[in-house]
Scaffold this motif. Sequence first.
Motif, PDB file in Angstrom:
ATOM      1  N   LEU A  36     -43.296  60.060  45.236  1.00 35.60           N
ATOM      2  CA  LEU A  36     -43.079  59.352  46.490  1.00 35.60           C
ATOM      3  C   LEU A  36     -44.324  59.502  47.347  1.00 35.60           C
ATOM      4  O   LEU A  36     -44.863  60.603  47.476  1.00 35.60           O
ATOM      5  CB  LEU A  36     -41.861  59.946  47.205  1.00 35.60           C
ATOM      6  CG  LEU A  36     -41.314  59.208  48.399  1.00 35.60           C
ATOM      7  CD1 LEU A  36     -40.792  57.829  47.977  1.00 35.60           C
ATOM      8  CD2 LEU A  36     -40.194  60.001  49.045  1.00 35.60           C
ATOM      9  N   ALA A  37     -44.797  58.404  47.902  1.00 36.86           N
ATOM     10  CA  ALA A  37     -45.977  58.425  48.761  1.00 36.86           C
ATOM     11  C   ALA A  37     -45.668  57.631  50.023  1.00 36.86           C
ATOM     12  O   ALA A  37     -44.905  56.667  49.980  1.00 36.86           O
ATOM     13  CB  ALA A  37     -47.177  57.815  48.034  1.00 36.86           C
ATOM     14  N   GLU A  38     -46.251  58.043  51.142  1.00 42.25           N
ATOM     15  CA  GLU A  38     -46.060  57.330  52.405  1.00 42.25           C
ATOM     16  C   GLU A  38     -47.354  56.651  52.808  1.00 42.25           C
ATOM     17  O   GLU A  38     -48.422  57.247  52.735  1.00 42.25           O
ATOM     18  CB  GLU A  38     -45.622  58.296  53.495  1.00 42.25           C
ATOM     19  CG  GLU A  38     -45.360  57.596  54.814  1.00 42.25           C
ATOM     20  CD  GLU A  38     -44.827  58.524  55.887  1.00 42.25           C
ATOM     21  OE1 GLU A  38     -44.513  59.692  55.583  1.00 42.25           O
ATOM     22  OE2 GLU A  38     -44.736  58.076  57.034  1.00 42.25           O
ATOM     23  N   VAL A  39     -47.253  55.411  53.244  1.00 45.55           N
ATOM     24  CA  VAL A  39     -48.407  54.626  53.696  1.00 45.55           C
ATOM     25  C   VAL A  39     -48.615  54.903  55.178  1.00 45.55           C
ATOM     26  O   VAL A  39     -47.675  54.833  55.959  1.00 45.55           O
ATOM     27  CB  VAL A  39     -48.180  53.119  53.460  1.00 45.55           C
ATOM     28  CG1 VAL A  39     -49.350  52.303  53.975  1.00 45.55           C
ATOM     29  CG2 VAL A  39     -47.936  52.849  51.984  1.00 45.55           C
ATOM     30  N   GLY A  51     -45.854  53.488  57.484  1.00 43.69           N
ATOM     31  CA  GLY A  51     -44.508  54.049  57.507  1.00 43.69           C
ATOM     32  C   GLY A  51     -43.701  53.735  56.262  1.00 43.69           C
ATOM     33  O   GLY A  51     -42.692  54.388  55.993  1.00 43.69           O
ATOM     34  N   ASP A  52     -44.127  52.737  55.489  1.00 41.08           N
ATOM     35  CA  ASP A  52     -43.425  52.428  54.245  1.00 41.08           C
ATOM     36  C   ASP A  52     -43.571  53.591  53.274  1.00 41.08           C
ATOM     37  O   ASP A  52     -44.607  54.253  53.229  1.00 41.08           O
ATOM     38  CB  ASP A  52     -44.001  51.174  53.575  1.00 41.08           C
ATOM     39  CG  ASP A  52     -43.596  49.890  54.266  1.00 41.08           C
ATOM     40  OD1 ASP A  52     -42.753  49.929  55.180  1.00 41.08           O
ATOM     41  OD2 ASP A  52     -44.132  48.833  53.890  1.00 41.08           O
ATOM     42  N   GLN A  53     -42.540  53.829  52.495  1.00 38.29           N
ATOM     43  CA  GLN A  53     -42.572  54.809  51.424  1.00 38.29           C
ATOM     44  C   GLN A  53     -42.733  54.049  50.116  1.00 38.29           C
ATOM     45  O   GLN A  53     -42.163  52.972  49.954  1.00 38.29           O
ATOM     46  CB  GLN A  53     -41.262  55.598  51.371  1.00 38.29           C
ATOM     47  CG  GLN A  53     -40.947  56.357  52.634  1.00 38.29           C
ATOM     48  CD  GLN A  53     -41.742  57.632  52.748  1.00 38.29           C
ATOM     49  OE1 GLN A  53     -42.003  58.296  51.752  1.00 38.29           O
ATOM     50  NE2 GLN A  53     -42.129  57.985  53.951  1.00 38.29           N
ATOM     51  N   ALA A 120     -47.749  51.538  42.161  1.00 34.99           N
ATOM     52  CA  ALA A 120     -46.577  51.417  43.026  1.00 34.99           C
ATOM     53  C   ALA A 120     -45.489  50.636  42.301  1.00 34.99           C
ATOM     54  O   ALA A 120     -45.760  49.626  41.650  1.00 34.99           O
ATOM     55  CB  ALA A 120     -46.956  50.726  44.329  1.00 34.99           C
ATOM     56  N   TRP A 121     -44.260  51.101  42.431  1.00 36.59           N
ATOM     57  CA  TRP A 121     -43.135  50.504  41.733  1.00 36.59           C
ATOM     58  C   TRP A 121     -42.131  49.910  42.721  1.00 36.59           C
ATOM     59  O   TRP A 121     -41.732  48.769  42.597  1.00 36.59           O
ATOM     60  CB  TRP A 121     -42.500  51.579  40.862  1.00 36.59           C
ATOM     61  CG  TRP A 121     -41.412  51.136  39.959  1.00 36.59           C
ATOM     62  CD1 TRP A 121     -41.461  50.134  39.038  1.00 36.59           C
ATOM     63  CD2 TRP A 121     -40.109  51.697  39.871  1.00 36.59           C
ATOM     64  NE1 TRP A 121     -40.264  50.043  38.382  1.00 36.59           N
ATOM     65  CE2 TRP A 121     -39.424  50.996  38.872  1.00 36.59           C
ATOM     66  CE3 TRP A 121     -39.462  52.738  40.524  1.00 36.59           C
ATOM     67  CZ2 TRP A 121     -38.106  51.295  38.527  1.00 36.59           C
ATOM     68  CZ3 TRP A 121     -38.168  53.042  40.173  1.00 36.59           C
ATOM     69  CH2 TRP A 121     -37.511  52.314  39.186  1.00 36.59           C
ATOM     70  N   LEU A 122     -41.737  50.689  43.744  1.00 31.56           N
ATOM     71  CA  LEU A 122     -40.808  50.220  44.772  1.00 31.56           C
ATOM     72  C   LEU A 122     -41.346  50.532  46.153  1.00 31.56           C
ATOM     73  O   LEU A 122     -42.025  51.538  46.345  1.00 31.56           O
ATOM     74  CB  LEU A 122     -39.447  50.923  44.652  1.00 31.56           C
ATOM     75  CG  LEU A 122     -38.538  50.578  43.507  1.00 31.56           C
ATOM     76  CD1 LEU A 122     -37.309  51.479  43.534  1.00 31.56           C
ATOM     77  CD2 LEU A 122     -38.115  49.120  43.572  1.00 31.56           C
ATOM     78  N   ARG A 123     -41.015  49.657  47.105  1.00 35.85           N
ATOM     79  CA  ARG A 123     -41.318  49.913  48.512  1.00 35.85           C
ATOM     80  C   ARG A 123     -40.010  50.227  49.212  1.00 35.85           C
ATOM     81  O   ARG A 123     -39.032  49.504  49.072  1.00 35.85           O
ATOM     82  CB  ARG A 123     -41.952  48.695  49.173  1.00 35.85           C
ATOM     83  CG  ARG A 123     -42.185  48.924  50.664  1.00 35.85           C
ATOM     84  CD  ARG A 123     -42.379  47.668  51.476  1.00 35.85           C
ATOM     85  NE  ARG A 123     -41.594  46.532  51.124  1.00 35.85           N
ATOM     86  CZ  ARG A 123     -40.386  46.246  51.636  1.00 35.85           C
ATOM     87  NH1 ARG A 123     -39.806  47.058  52.489  1.00 35.85           N
ATOM     88  NH2 ARG A 123     -39.751  45.154  51.280  1.00 35.85           N
ATOM     89  N   LEU A 124     -39.977  51.316  49.971  1.00 34.53           N
ATOM     90  CA  LEU A 124     -38.828  51.690  50.779  1.00 34.53           C
ATOM     91  C   LEU A 124     -39.248  51.556  52.235  1.00 34.53           C
ATOM     92  O   LEU A 124     -40.117  52.293  52.687  1.00 34.53           O
ATOM     93  CB  LEU A 124     -38.392  53.122  50.480  1.00 34.53           C
ATOM     94  CG  LEU A 124     -38.191  53.474  49.007  1.00 34.53           C
ATOM     95  CD1 LEU A 124     -37.941  54.966  48.841  1.00 34.53           C
ATOM     96  CD2 LEU A 124     -37.054  52.666  48.418  1.00 34.53           C
ATOM     97  N   ARG A 125     -38.668  50.624  52.947  1.00 31.78           N
ATOM     98  CA  ARG A 125     -39.055  50.374  54.340  1.00 31.78           C
ATOM     99  C   ARG A 125     -38.070  51.069  55.268  1.00 31.78           C
ATOM    100  O   ARG A 125     -36.890  50.768  55.242  1.00 31.78           O
ATOM    101  CB  ARG A 125     -39.080  48.876  54.604  1.00 31.78           C
ATOM    102  CG  ARG A 125     -39.592  48.543  55.982  1.00 31.78           C
ATOM    103  CD  ARG A 125     -40.155  47.154  56.053  1.00 31.78           C
ATOM    104  NE  ARG A 125     -41.425  47.123  55.324  1.00 31.78           N
ATOM    105  CZ  ARG A 125     -42.008  46.012  54.912  1.00 31.78           C
ATOM    106  NH1 ARG A 125     -41.452  44.853  55.138  1.00 31.78           N
ATOM    107  NH2 ARG A 125     -43.152  46.060  54.276  1.00 31.78           N
ATOM    108  N   ALA A 144     -34.721  46.688  52.928  1.00 27.46           N
ATOM    109  CA  ALA A 144     -35.296  48.035  52.932  1.00 27.46           C
ATOM    110  C   ALA A 144     -35.916  48.441  51.600  1.00 27.46           C
ATOM    111  O   ALA A 144     -36.896  49.169  51.566  1.00 27.46           O
ATOM    112  CB  ALA A 144     -34.244  49.058  53.341  1.00 27.46           C
ATOM    113  N   VAL A 145     -35.358  47.980  50.504  1.00 27.55           N
ATOM    114  CA  VAL A 145     -35.868  48.355  49.185  1.00 27.55           C
ATOM    115  C   VAL A 145     -36.282  47.086  48.461  1.00 27.55           C
ATOM    116  O   VAL A 145     -35.509  46.143  48.362  1.00 27.55           O
ATOM    117  CB  VAL A 145     -34.794  49.089  48.351  1.00 27.55           C
ATOM    118  CG1 VAL A 145     -35.323  49.406  46.956  1.00 27.55           C
ATOM    119  CG2 VAL A 145     -34.328  50.349  49.053  1.00 27.55           C
TER     120      VAL A 145
END
Length: 164
Positions: A36-39, A51-53, A120-125, A144-145
């Motif tokens: 998991l990484a945060e932008v 803030g997106d993960q 990157a595989w998924l964006r979690l907003r 959100a996903v």
Amino acid sequence: MPERVHERGPEDGRDPLGGAREPGRGSGGLLRAFGLAEVYNPSMVPTLQPGDQLVVRYGAVVRPGDVVVLRHPFRQDLLIVKRAVERRDGGWWVRGDNPYVENDSREFGTVPDELVIARAWLRLRPPRGLQRSPRALLSWAVSAVSAVRSVRLDRSLSRRLRAR
């Protein structure tokens, strides 16, 4: 301002590469392949917002158009998020999606393969502001996903990006 990504560290139960540790077992396994990484910065706007993960896959095959997490070539303790544009001698040419931020291969050149650490595989907003109404909450939940999509890069776009 350089792009910055925060990976979960050992203090929150994850190893330094961001892969989750399996309780009672050594590192490795399926969970180690994901992190998991945060932008933090706007170099990938509009695709990614601060803030997106990102759910990332370590060791995944990178293709032109993929969003990748990499170590900055001049500051390898700094992780950045960019789009892989094309293969070149010595590695990947990477660009941000935001045309106003130039912290990418235009500044530091080709990125060696060993510095590209994940795709990157998924964006979690995360929710922006307070979600008061059920309609607003439902709207956020739907968006959100989402999968981080690769962009098909045609040759003319690739040439234009290289020329800048």
